[in-house]
Each structure stands twice: as structure tokens, then as C-alpha cells.
Design a protein around this motif. Sequence first.
Motif, PDB file in Angstrom:
ATOM      1  N   GLU A 285       7.806 -13.991   1.734  1.00 15.87           N
ATOM      2  CA  GLU A 285       6.609 -14.051   2.573  1.00 15.87           C
ATOM      3  C   GLU A 285       5.886 -12.706   2.571  1.00 15.87           C
ATOM      4  OE1 GLU A 285       8.202 -17.341   5.872  1.00 15.87           O
ATOM      5  OE2 GLU A 285       8.366 -15.187   6.271  1.00 15.87           O
ATOM      6  N   THR A 286       6.657 -11.627   2.624  1.00 19.97           N
ATOM      7  CA  THR A 286       6.063 -10.290   2.653  1.00 19.97           C
ATOM      8  C   THR A 286       5.353  -9.972   1.348  1.00 19.97           C
ATOM      9  OG1 THR A 286       7.787  -9.544   4.182  1.00 19.97           O
ATOM     10  CG2 THR A 286       6.552  -7.847   3.007  1.00 19.97           C
ATOM     11  N   LEU A 287       5.987 -10.292   0.236  1.00 21.63           N
ATOM     12  CA  LEU A 287       5.350 -10.085  -1.062  1.00 21.63           C
ATOM     13  C   LEU A 287       4.014 -10.813  -1.135  1.00 21.63           C
ATOM     14  CD1 LEU A 287       8.244 -10.403  -3.671  1.00 21.63           C
ATOM     15  CD2 LEU A 287       6.848  -8.382  -3.252  1.00 21.63           C
ATOM     16  N   ALA A 288       4.004 -12.040  -0.666  1.00 24.78           N
ATOM     17  CA  ALA A 288       2.800 -12.869  -0.758  1.00 24.78           C
ATOM     18  C   ALA A 288       1.643 -12.299   0.049  1.00 24.78           C
ATOM     19  CB  ALA A 288       3.110 -14.289  -0.286  1.00 24.78           C
ATOM     20  N   ASN A 289       1.936 -11.462   1.043  1.00 19.54           N
ATOM     21  CA  ASN A 289       0.890 -10.908   1.906  1.00 19.54           C
ATOM     22  C   ASN A 289       0.445  -9.502   1.518  1.00 19.54           C
ATOM     23  OD1 ASN A 289       0.543 -13.126   3.683  1.00 19.54           O
ATOM     24  ND2 ASN A 289       2.439 -12.587   4.735  1.00 19.54           N
ATOM     25  N   LEU A 290       1.022  -8.942   0.464  1.00 23.99           N
ATOM     26  CA  LEU A 290       0.577  -7.627   0.000  1.00 23.99           C
ATOM     27  C   LEU A 290      -0.787  -7.741  -0.675  1.00 23.99           C
ATOM     28  CD1 LEU A 290       3.839  -6.166  -1.589  1.00 23.99           C
ATOM     29  CD2 LEU A 290       2.933  -5.755   0.712  1.00 23.99           C
ATOM     30  N   ASP A 291      -1.505  -6.629  -0.739  1.00 24.27           N
ATOM     31  CA  ASP A 291      -2.786  -6.626  -1.450  1.00 24.27           C
ATOM     32  C   ASP A 291      -2.550  -7.008  -2.906  1.00 24.27           C
ATOM     33  OD1 ASP A 291      -4.088  -5.857   0.831  1.00 24.27           O
ATOM     34  OD2 ASP A 291      -4.112  -3.715   0.335  1.00 24.27           O
ATOM     35  N   GLU A 292      -3.577  -7.617  -3.522  1.00 25.91           N
ATOM     36  CA  GLU A 292      -3.384  -8.201  -4.847  1.00 25.91           C
ATOM     37  C   GLU A 292      -2.881  -7.233  -5.915  1.00 25.91           C
ATOM     38  OE1 GLU A 292      -6.230 -10.070  -8.187  1.00 25.91           O
ATOM     39  OE2 GLU A 292      -6.114 -11.249  -6.333  1.00 25.91           O
ATOM     40  N   PRO A 293      -3.413  -6.025  -6.058  1.00 26.58           N
ATOM     41  CA  PRO A 293      -2.918  -5.158  -7.145  1.00 26.58           C
ATOM     42  C   PRO A 293      -1.414  -4.910  -7.065  1.00 26.58           C
ATOM     43  CG  PRO A 293      -4.989  -4.324  -6.301  1.00 26.58           C
ATOM     44  CD  PRO A 293      -4.548  -5.399  -5.353  1.00 26.58           C
ATOM     45  N   ALA A 294      -0.932  -4.533  -5.863  1.00 33.31           N
ATOM     46  CA  ALA A 294       0.503  -4.280  -5.698  1.00 33.31           C
ATOM     47  C   ALA A 294       1.293  -5.570  -5.870  1.00 33.31           C
ATOM     48  CB  ALA A 294       0.770  -3.670  -4.326  1.00 33.31           C
ATOM     49  N   ARG A 295       0.791  -6.663  -5.300  1.00 30.14           N
ATOM     50  CA  ARG A 295       1.486  -7.945  -5.389  1.00 30.14           C
ATOM     51  C   ARG A 295       1.663  -8.385  -6.840  1.00 30.14           C
ATOM     52  NH1 ARG A 295      -2.023 -10.694  -2.938  1.00 30.14           N
ATOM     53  NH2 ARG A 295      -2.818 -12.155  -4.498  1.00 30.14           N
ATOM     54  N   MET A 296       0.624  -8.251  -7.646  1.00 39.15           N
ATOM     55  CA  MET A 296       0.712  -8.680  -9.039  1.00 39.15           C
ATOM     56  C   MET A 296       1.666  -7.798  -9.840  1.00 39.15           C
ATOM     57  SD  MET A 296      -0.890 -11.432  -9.470  1.00 39.15           S
ATOM     58  CE  MET A 296      -0.613 -11.962  -7.765  1.00 39.15           C
ATOM     59  N   ARG A 297       1.685  -6.500  -9.558  1.00 40.13           N
ATOM     60  CA  ARG A 297       2.623  -5.629 -10.270  1.00 40.13           C
ATOM     61  C   ARG A 297       4.069  -5.988  -9.932  1.00 40.13           C
ATOM     62  NH1 ARG A 297      -1.557  -1.637  -9.297  1.00 40.13           N
ATOM     63  NH2 ARG A 297      -0.608  -1.025  -7.298  1.00 40.13           N
ATOM     64  N   LEU A 298       4.313  -6.276  -8.660  1.00 36.97           N
ATOM     65  CA  LEU A 298       5.664  -6.634  -8.242  1.00 36.97           C
ATOM     66  C   LEU A 298       6.061  -8.013  -8.771  1.00 36.97           C
ATOM     67  CD1 LEU A 298       5.471  -5.290  -4.597  1.00 36.97           C
ATOM     68  CD2 LEU A 298       6.922  -4.384  -6.417  1.00 36.97           C
ATOM     69  N   TYR A 299       5.138  -8.965  -8.738  1.00 38.08           N
ATOM     70  CA  TYR A 299       5.429 -10.293  -9.280  1.00 38.08           C
ATOM     71  C   TYR A 299       5.747 -10.215 -10.775  1.00 38.08           C
ATOM     72  CZ  TYR A 299       3.899 -13.056  -5.180  1.00 38.08           C
ATOM     73  OH  TYR A 299       3.788 -13.653  -3.950  1.00 38.08           O
ATOM     74  N   ALA A 300       4.921  -9.472 -11.509  1.00 38.45           N
ATOM     75  CA  ALA A 300       5.130  -9.369 -12.952  1.00 38.45           C
ATOM     76  C   ALA A 300       6.476  -8.718 -13.253  1.00 38.45           C
ATOM     77  CB  ALA A 300       3.995  -8.575 -13.596  1.00 38.45           C
ATOM     78  N   LEU A 301       6.824  -7.705 -12.481  1.00 43.61           N
ATOM     79  CA  LEU A 301       8.118  -7.059 -12.678  1.00 43.61           C
ATOM     80  C   LEU A 301       9.250  -8.045 -12.424  1.00 43.61           C
ATOM     81  CD1 LEU A 301      10.008  -4.651 -13.054  1.00 43.61           C
ATOM     82  CD2 LEU A 301       9.657  -4.101 -10.631  1.00 43.61           C
ATOM     83  N   ALA A 302       9.139  -8.822 -11.363  1.00 36.13           N
ATOM     84  CA  ALA A 302      10.188  -9.787 -11.036  1.00 36.13           C
ATOM     85  C   ALA A 302      10.394 -10.766 -12.182  1.00 36.13           C
ATOM     86  CB  ALA A 302       9.821 -10.533  -9.756  1.00 36.13           C
ATOM     87  N   VAL A 303       9.312 -11.269 -12.752  1.00 36.78           N
ATOM     88  CA  VAL A 303       9.414 -12.223 -13.849  1.00 36.78           C
ATOM     89  C   VAL A 303      10.040 -11.565 -15.080  1.00 36.78           C
ATOM     90  CG1 VAL A 303       8.097 -13.658 -15.443  1.00 36.78           C
ATOM     91  CG2 VAL A 303       7.505 -13.633 -13.020  1.00 36.78           C
ATOM     92  N   GLN A 304       9.639 -10.324 -15.371  1.00 32.26           N
ATOM     93  CA  GLN A 304      10.207  -9.617 -16.526  1.00 32.26           C
ATOM     94  C   GLN A 304      11.709  -9.407 -16.355  1.00 32.26           C
ATOM     95  OE1 GLN A 304       8.000  -5.961 -16.894  1.00 32.26           O
ATOM     96  NE2 GLN A 304       6.036  -7.054 -16.808  1.00 32.26           N
ATOM     97  N   LEU A 305      12.117  -8.998 -15.166  1.00 31.46           N
ATOM     98  CA  LEU A 305      13.543  -8.763 -14.927  1.00 31.46           C
ATOM     99  C   LEU A 305      14.336 -10.043 -15.052  1.00 31.46           C
ATOM    100  CD1 LEU A 305      13.243  -6.290 -11.919  1.00 31.46           C
ATOM    101  CD2 LEU A 305      13.928  -5.743 -14.260  1.00 31.46           C
ATOM    102  N   MET A 306      13.803 -11.119 -14.541  1.00 35.66           N
ATOM    103  CA  MET A 306      14.485 -12.413 -14.659  1.00 35.66           C
ATOM    104  C   MET A 306      14.606 -12.809 -16.121  1.00 35.66           C
ATOM    105  SD  MET A 306      12.965 -14.718 -11.581  1.00 35.66           S
ATOM    106  CE  MET A 306      11.315 -14.504 -12.193  1.00 35.66           C
ATOM    107  N   ALA A 307      13.545 -12.582 -16.865  1.00 33.72           N
ATOM    108  CA  ALA A 307      13.533 -12.968 -18.259  1.00 33.72           C
ATOM    109  C   ALA A 307      14.539 -12.191 -19.076  1.00 33.72           C
ATOM    110  CB  ALA A 307      12.140 -12.785 -18.840  1.00 33.72           C
ATOM    111  N   ARG A 308      14.866 -10.994 -18.625  1.00 34.95           N
ATOM    112  CA  ARG A 308      15.787 -10.148 -19.383  1.00 34.95           C
ATOM    113  C   ARG A 308      17.211 -10.207 -18.860  1.00 34.95           C
ATOM    114  NH1 ARG A 308      12.945  -6.943 -22.703  1.00 34.95           N
ATOM    115  NH2 ARG A 308      10.708  -6.711 -22.330  1.00 34.95           N
ATOM    116  N   ASP A 309      17.478 -11.008 -17.875  1.00 32.20           N
ATOM    117  CA  ASP A 309      18.818 -11.063 -17.290  1.00 32.20           C
ATOM    118  C   ASP A 309      19.793 -11.735 -18.249  1.00 32.20           C
ATOM    119  OD1 ASP A 309      20.829 -10.854 -15.326  1.00 32.20           O
ATOM    120  OD2 ASP A 309      20.521 -12.946 -14.819  1.00 32.20           O
TER     121      ASP A 309
END
Length: 309
Positions: A285-309
Motif C-alpha cells: 500500500e505504501t509503495l502504491a502511494n509514493l510519487d510516480e518517479p520513486a514508485r516506478m524505480r522501486l517497482y522496476a527494481l522489484a521486478v528485476q530482482l524477482m526475475a534474477r532470483d
Amino acid sequence: MRRYLKQVQLGFFALAALVTAAAGVVILSPELPGRSAAPTQKQPDQPQPAREAAPEAKPAAEAAPASPPLAVKPVTTQPVALEPSPPPESDLESAWAEKLRETPDYRGFFDRMRASFPAEWTQALRDAAADDGLRKPEGVDLLMSLAVQAARVKSGLVAARAGAPALDRLFASQLAVARQLAAGDSALCLDFLNGAAAQSLTQFAASHRPLMANQALAGLEAIDDGGRAAIQRQPPTQADFDLLEKALRAKGLSADAIALLLDGKAPATPIPDDQACRNGVAYLETLANLDEPARMRLYALAVQLMARD
């Protein structure tokens, strides 16, 4: 860099997140200076590795492997080359068509899966039909789970390059699944957030098909959008993680809970499953409420980390 972004995985797609949970969900952060990697909530006794200085930022495709975040793991995994499969036998197609008539909620996902990943679809269909599994009441839910996993393995990393609307929808679908699980099964909720095998959510999916179908389709759409948009985002900054930590404190999370979510640091006294699950939901919920630039950087990182697990 921070580690929770590496652990909160909600699966995928997680059909499990689909994600695949599609079934999987997660925590997003890479290690920051002074932070150390640690086991998840269910492994409090594992030793912590030595701290390391944050590496120089590299393009997403060249980033060093890292363990995935909690709420995002259901969505992607390392792409691998798969051998094309021959067309499914007519009896398998017939059995699948019969199940689909009983479960129209999945039609949108299955149609997109067959069009975008024909070889993976064929293999998922065969795997689901093994031991007559496709004819069981939950057979269609197992098929969706396996199809999500197959798409994740083939192209999940591409989702990190999707546009903001596609990533927002992907993580919103993960949050919706986590909330539903938190309301009824905290242990399964934690499995979902930590990226457990999609099949573990098959029974849950059978009783929540519209919810799980939405998550599964969001994962495929993020992959498709990422392939078209091909957005190369910069890694999250220290300011992004500071902002996230401040927002989590404002939601009432304890210092131990935040350390577990952002750094994977298990507290001396384990957090009960129900509270840990609620913390994971609060994190999304907190991630979803961050401003878009920070939110997108964090979302993209999460997807990359998952992809490399």
C-alpha cells in the motif's frame, strides 16, 4: 541497498502469484551501504552475510543477481531458452475447452497466453493434464498457475521495462491478492508474499477466480508492454528508500518490521504470521502511494530482482 524490495514478492504474476502467483509477491530493495542481506521472516536463525559497499549503478540487464522482494516474486523470473513444443493433442484441447466453459473468468488470460507464448502454453497444458489433472475440479486453476510460471520464466524480466500504467496495474493486482489472503489465511499470505510455488495457491485460486485471473493477466500485459515501451529506468536512490521508510513509520510499523521489510533483517523475536502478513500488505500500500518517479524505480527494481532470483 535495502533488501525488502528483494523479499516481498507477490508472485506475479504470482498466480500465485501468478505472479504466479503468477504467483509470486515481494520486497524490492537492493543492498544499500551499511545494510546486510538476511533471511526471510520464516528463517530467523540464518547468519547474515558481510556488509558490502553499494555497487556502481549498471543497466538493468547487467545488474548483479539479487534475491527478490517479497511482494513481487510472483511476477517474474530469469528468461531462459525453451524448446518449442508441438501442438497439443486434440484430446487435451477438448478437455481444456470443456473446463474453460465452466470457468469463463480465465478466458482473457488463456487467450493472451496462447497468442503470446504458444510453446509455453502447450507445455503447461500437457503438465496440467498429467495424471488426468486437467479433469479434476481445480484442473483449470492448476493450468493457469503453470501457464503463469512458464511465461514468467520465458520473459518475466521484460516487465521491468513496462510503462507506469502497466506496472501500477501489476502491483495493484498483487496487493488485491495479498489483502484477500490476509483476511483468511496468514500462512498462505506469507507464502504468496515470499514467492512460494504457484501450485500452493491452486485451491485459493479456485475460490477466487476473478481475482486471480486479473493478476495473471496483469502479468502478461506488463510483459507485453515492457517489450514495446522498453523503458530503461535508473536504480532507486537513497532518497527513494528514505521516503519509503518514513512512509512505513507513518503507517505505524515498528522498527523491527521495517528492518525486516526493507533489509530482510529478522528480529530477535519473530513477528507472528498474521502481523507479518499485515505488514507486507502495508508495504505494498505504501509503495502504491509514493510519487510516480520513486514508485516506478522501486517497482522496476522489484521486478528485476524477482526475475534474477
